[in-house]
Design a protein around this motif. Sequence first.
Motif, PDB file in Angstrom:
ATOM      1  N   GLY A  89       0.787  -1.227   0.000  1.00 57.12           N
ATOM      2  CA  GLY A  89       0.000   0.000   0.000  1.00 57.12           C
ATOM      3  C   GLY A  89       0.814   1.269   0.000  1.00 57.12           C
ATOM      4  N   TRP A  90       2.117   1.163   0.154  1.00 54.97           N
ATOM      5  CA  TRP A  90       2.999   2.333   0.134  1.00 54.97           C
ATOM      6  C   TRP A  90       4.159   2.075  -0.813  1.00 54.97           C
ATOM      7  CZ3 TRP A  90       0.835   6.330   2.388  1.00 54.97           C
ATOM      8  CH2 TRP A  90      -0.011   6.134   3.495  1.00 54.97           C
ATOM      9  N   ARG A  91       4.661   3.168  -1.396  1.00 50.65           N
ATOM     10  CA  ARG A  91       5.814   3.049  -2.278  1.00 50.65           C
ATOM     11  C   ARG A  91       6.696   4.287  -2.143  1.00 50.65           C
ATOM     12  NH1 ARG A  91       2.824   3.827  -8.176  1.00 50.65           N
ATOM     13  NH2 ARG A  91       1.981   5.928  -7.778  1.00 50.65           N
ATOM     14  N   ALA A  92       7.917   4.171  -2.624  1.00 56.15           N
ATOM     15  CA  ALA A  92       8.833   5.304  -2.575  1.00 56.15           C
ATOM     16  C   ALA A  92       8.235   6.499  -3.308  1.00 56.15           C
ATOM     17  CB  ALA A  92      10.174   4.916  -3.193  1.00 56.15           C
ATOM     18  N   GLY A  93       8.371   7.668  -2.710  1.00 55.03           N
ATOM     19  CA  GLY A  93       7.822   8.892  -3.282  1.00 55.03           C
ATOM     20  C   GLY A  93       6.515   9.322  -2.659  1.00 55.03           C
ATOM     21  N   ASP A  94       5.809   8.413  -1.962  1.00 58.99           N
ATOM     22  CA  ASP A  94       4.553   8.776  -1.310  1.00 58.99           C
ATOM     23  C   ASP A  94       4.810   9.787  -0.196  1.00 58.99           C
ATOM     24  OD1 ASP A  94       3.111   7.108  -2.916  1.00 58.99           O
ATOM     25  OD2 ASP A  94       2.867   5.512  -1.425  1.00 58.99           O
ATOM     26  N   ARG A  95       3.923  10.769  -0.098  1.00 54.60           N
ATOM     27  CA  ARG A  95       4.011  11.767   0.959  1.00 54.60           C
ATOM     28  C   ARG A  95       3.169  11.296   2.134  1.00 54.60           C
ATOM     29  NH1 ARG A  95       2.445  18.167   1.129  1.00 54.60           N
ATOM     30  NH2 ARG A  95       4.370  18.882   2.137  1.00 54.60           N
ATOM     31  N   VAL A  96       3.766  11.292   3.325  1.00 56.98           N
ATOM     32  CA  VAL A  96       3.108  10.663   4.469  1.00 56.98           C
ATOM     33  C   VAL A  96       3.306  11.499   5.734  1.00 56.98           C
ATOM     34  CG1 VAL A  96       3.344   8.325   3.551  1.00 56.98           C
ATOM     35  CG2 VAL A  96       5.174   9.290   4.968  1.00 56.98           C
ATOM     36  N   ALA A  97       2.458  11.201   6.710  1.00 52.06           N
ATOM     37  CA  ALA A  97       2.585  11.733   8.062  1.00 52.06           C
ATOM     38  C   ALA A  97       2.719  10.559   9.018  1.00 52.06           C
ATOM     39  CB  ALA A  97       1.375  12.582   8.436  1.00 52.06           C
ATOM     40  N   ALA A  98       3.397  10.784  10.139  1.00 55.64           N
ATOM     41  CA  ALA A  98       3.534   9.748  11.158  1.00 55.64           C
ATOM     42  C   ALA A  98       3.665  10.412  12.520  1.00 55.64           C
ATOM     43  CB  ALA A  98       4.745   8.863  10.885  1.00 55.64           C
ATOM     44  N   MET A  99       3.315   9.650  13.551  1.00 56.92           N
ATOM     45  CA  MET A  99       3.429  10.110  14.931  1.00 56.92           C
ATOM     46  C   MET A  99       4.223   9.075  15.730  1.00 56.92           C
ATOM     47  SD  MET A  99       0.385  11.222  17.599  1.00 56.92           S
ATOM     48  CE  MET A  99      -0.107   9.489  17.798  1.00 56.92           C
ATOM     49  N   PRO A 100       5.549   9.043  15.547  1.00 61.67           N
ATOM     50  CA  PRO A 100       6.345   8.030  16.244  1.00 61.67           C
ATOM     51  C   PRO A 100       6.520   8.292  17.737  1.00 61.67           C
ATOM     52  CG  PRO A 100       7.760   9.507  15.002  1.00 61.67           C
ATOM     53  CD  PRO A 100       6.348   9.863  14.635  1.00 61.67           C
ATOM     54  N   ARG A 101       6.176   9.486  18.216  1.00 59.86           N
ATOM     55  CA  ARG A 101       6.300   9.936  19.611  1.00 59.86           C
ATOM     56  C   ARG A 101       7.730  10.331  19.974  1.00 59.86           C
ATOM     57  NH1 ARG A 101       2.003   6.039  20.562  1.00 59.86           N
ATOM     58  NH2 ARG A 101       0.129   7.203  21.111  1.00 59.86           N
ATOM     59  N   LEU A 131      -0.900  19.617  12.178  1.00 60.24           N
ATOM     60  CA  LEU A 131      -2.188  18.944  12.343  1.00 60.24           C
ATOM     61  C   LEU A 131      -2.061  17.483  12.772  1.00 60.24           C
ATOM     62  CD1 LEU A 131      -4.098  20.334   9.216  1.00 60.24           C
ATOM     63  CD2 LEU A 131      -4.201  21.133  11.578  1.00 60.24           C
ATOM     64  N   VAL A 132      -0.849  16.940  12.755  1.00 63.54           N
ATOM     65  CA  VAL A 132      -0.692  15.505  13.008  1.00 63.54           C
ATOM     66  C   VAL A 132      -1.077  15.155  14.441  1.00 63.54           C
ATOM     67  CG1 VAL A 132       0.926  13.576  13.049  1.00 63.54           C
ATOM     68  CG2 VAL A 132       1.062  15.258  11.204  1.00 63.54           C
ATOM     69  N   THR A 133      -0.346  15.646  15.416  1.00 65.90           N
ATOM     70  CA  THR A 133      -0.683  15.368  16.814  1.00 65.90           C
ATOM     71  C   THR A 133      -1.658  16.393  17.361  1.00 65.90           C
ATOM     72  OG1 THR A 133       1.489  14.370  17.197  1.00 65.90           O
ATOM     73  CG2 THR A 133       0.244  15.065  19.138  1.00 65.90           C
ATOM     74  N   ASN A 134      -1.321  17.676  17.198  1.00 66.58           N
ATOM     75  CA  ASN A 134      -2.146  18.732  17.775  1.00 66.58           C
ATOM     76  C   ASN A 134      -3.530  18.801  17.142  1.00 66.58           C
ATOM     77  OD1 ASN A 134       0.135  19.291  19.198  1.00 66.58           O
ATOM     78  ND2 ASN A 134       0.549  21.265  18.264  1.00 66.58           N
ATOM     79  N   GLY A 135      -3.575  18.726  15.823  1.00 64.19           N
ATOM     80  CA  GLY A 135      -4.855  18.827  15.139  1.00 64.19           C
ATOM     81  C   GLY A 135      -5.765  17.649  15.422  1.00 64.19           C
ATOM     82  N   VAL A 136      -5.202  16.445  15.364  1.00 62.35           N
ATOM     83  CA  VAL A 136      -6.009  15.254  15.643  1.00 62.35           C
ATOM     84  C   VAL A 136      -6.512  15.285  17.087  1.00 62.35           C
ATOM     85  CG1 VAL A 136      -5.965  12.741  15.876  1.00 62.35           C
ATOM     86  CG2 VAL A 136      -4.958  13.833  13.856  1.00 62.35           C
ATOM     87  N   VAL A 289      -3.796  10.956  22.620  1.00 58.11           N
ATOM     88  CA  VAL A 289      -3.847  10.676  21.193  1.00 58.11           C
ATOM     89  C   VAL A 289      -3.077   9.398  20.868  1.00 58.11           C
ATOM     90  CG1 VAL A 289      -1.805  12.108  20.693  1.00 58.11           C
ATOM     91  CG2 VAL A 289      -3.523  11.694  18.900  1.00 58.11           C
ATOM     92  N   LYS A 290      -3.611   8.597  19.956  1.00 57.16           N
ATOM     93  CA  LYS A 290      -2.938   7.368  19.558  1.00 57.16           C
ATOM     94  C   LYS A 290      -3.252   7.071  18.097  1.00 57.16           C
ATOM     95  CE  LYS A 290      -6.691   4.531  21.474  1.00 57.16           C
ATOM     96  NZ  LYS A 290      -7.035   3.472  22.444  1.00 57.16           N
ATOM     97  N   PRO A 291      -2.318   6.410  17.402  1.00 54.23           N
ATOM     98  CA  PRO A 291      -2.543   6.097  15.985  1.00 54.23           C
ATOM     99  C   PRO A 291      -3.607   5.032  15.807  1.00 54.23           C
ATOM    100  CG  PRO A 291      -0.514   5.070  16.755  1.00 54.23           C
ATOM    101  CD  PRO A 291      -1.010   5.923  17.883  1.00 54.23           C
ATOM    102  N   GLY A 292      -4.114   4.931  14.594  1.00 48.87           N
ATOM    103  CA  GLY A 292      -5.137   3.944  14.273  1.00 48.87           C
ATOM    104  C   GLY A 292      -6.097   4.487  13.242  1.00 48.87           C
ATOM    105  N   PRO A 293      -7.118   3.734  12.877  1.00 52.94           N
ATOM    106  CA  PRO A 293      -8.079   4.183  11.862  1.00 52.94           C
ATOM    107  C   PRO A 293      -8.769   5.503  12.214  1.00 52.94           C
ATOM    108  CG  PRO A 293      -8.307   1.822  12.249  1.00 52.94           C
ATOM    109  CD  PRO A 293      -7.358   2.330  13.289  1.00 52.94           C
ATOM    110  N   ALA A 294      -9.119   5.700  13.489  1.00 57.68           N
ATOM    111  CA  ALA A 294      -9.774   6.944  13.889  1.00 57.68           C
ATOM    112  C   ALA A 294      -8.825   8.131  13.744  1.00 57.68           C
ATOM    113  CB  ALA A 294     -10.282   6.842  15.325  1.00 57.68           C
ATOM    114  N   PHE A 295      -7.571   7.912  14.066  1.00 53.74           N
ATOM    115  CA  PHE A 295      -6.551   8.946  13.883  1.00 53.74           C
ATOM    116  C   PHE A 295      -6.446   9.322  12.409  1.00 53.74           C
ATOM    117  CE2 PHE A 295      -2.295  10.314  12.858  1.00 53.74           C
ATOM    118  CZ  PHE A 295      -1.880  11.097  13.921  1.00 53.74           C
TER     119      PHE A 295
END
Length: 344
Positions: A89-101, A131-136, A289-295
């Motif tokens: 589902g992911w490939r090089a060049g995709d623009r992404v966000a993450a919350m590794p903490r 918007l990643v941590t604060n916005g969610v 806040v935690k990652p997952g489908p709702a995030f």
Amino acid sequence: MSAGARTALRGARVSMTGSGEPEERLVTGREAVPRAGRGKVVVRVEAAGVSFAEVQMLQHLHPFPPRFPFVPGYDLVGRITEVGEGVTGWRAGDRVAAMPRYGAWQEYVQTPARHLAPVPEGLDAAEAVALVTNGVSACQMLDRLPLKAGDTVLVHGASGGVGTLLTQLAVHRGLRVIGTASPAKHAAVRELGAEPLDYRGGGLPSAVRRLAPGGVQAVFDHIGGRGLDDGWAMLARGGTLVSFDSSVAGFRPGQWFRPHVPALLRTGRRFAARLLGLTGGRRMTMYYVKPGPAFDAALSLLYGLLAEGVLTPRIAGRHPLEEAAAALRALLEGRSVGKHVLIP
């Protein structure tokens, strides 16, 4: 690219070496670019957020602290440069966000693919990471309460990273917002559509009652401690006090979980009192806040609002990695409106 050439690549990173002052404990260096392990990807970071989590970690007062030394950084936006075995589902060049903490304050980050969320092209990286941590957090806290247009809410720290977004989202939904901030930031709070109040000097519950005689339907509190009792006193019948962080001011470095205990104890006591029918329908809850489908769903919604111009994340400063200490110092001294961001 050959393995030798790959090994020769080195990326900048910031390490936190122990408790103390940011100028002494944040060290910038270069390390070999990681390879993508199974189920993981490597991301070239475009922007990484600076937050109070890093303040807590620097003082060893975060509830879930990593061991020193480590690379700080709660959230990031960037592009995938390598995909590990087993990733779909992911490939090089995709623009992404993450919350590794932690781990985001570096040029290249290896992170689990299951925790990635897509970032639309065309969005400013600093605004996107705000918007990643604060916005969610802001979006989910509002979504979980039975609020309706015309209700009044109190947002503590309305000039902060979470507070500016929480205020904008609440106003967008037709809520009346009372926002606490230092007087120097009151103009900024008004620009967001809120009514500012000074949180210092005591008497805040009375000041809120003058603006909302029947109390407010929600209080969003990032301070903790005895301030939670003031927040409880401001609530209308059926209102909700949401605790989503705790100030570490006045605590000695290394006391770890202690700043967060008052919120846990008060939440437990008020839950029991509510079961006994003693709270007038008021309740207190804690949010984390935690990652997952709702995030992912909340972040997608926020990116849509950003693209439409409904949300405008306030960026307090854009700093290169080597200025991470200055960014954290500004946050420590309360001189900021919005979020500081590192640009590797």
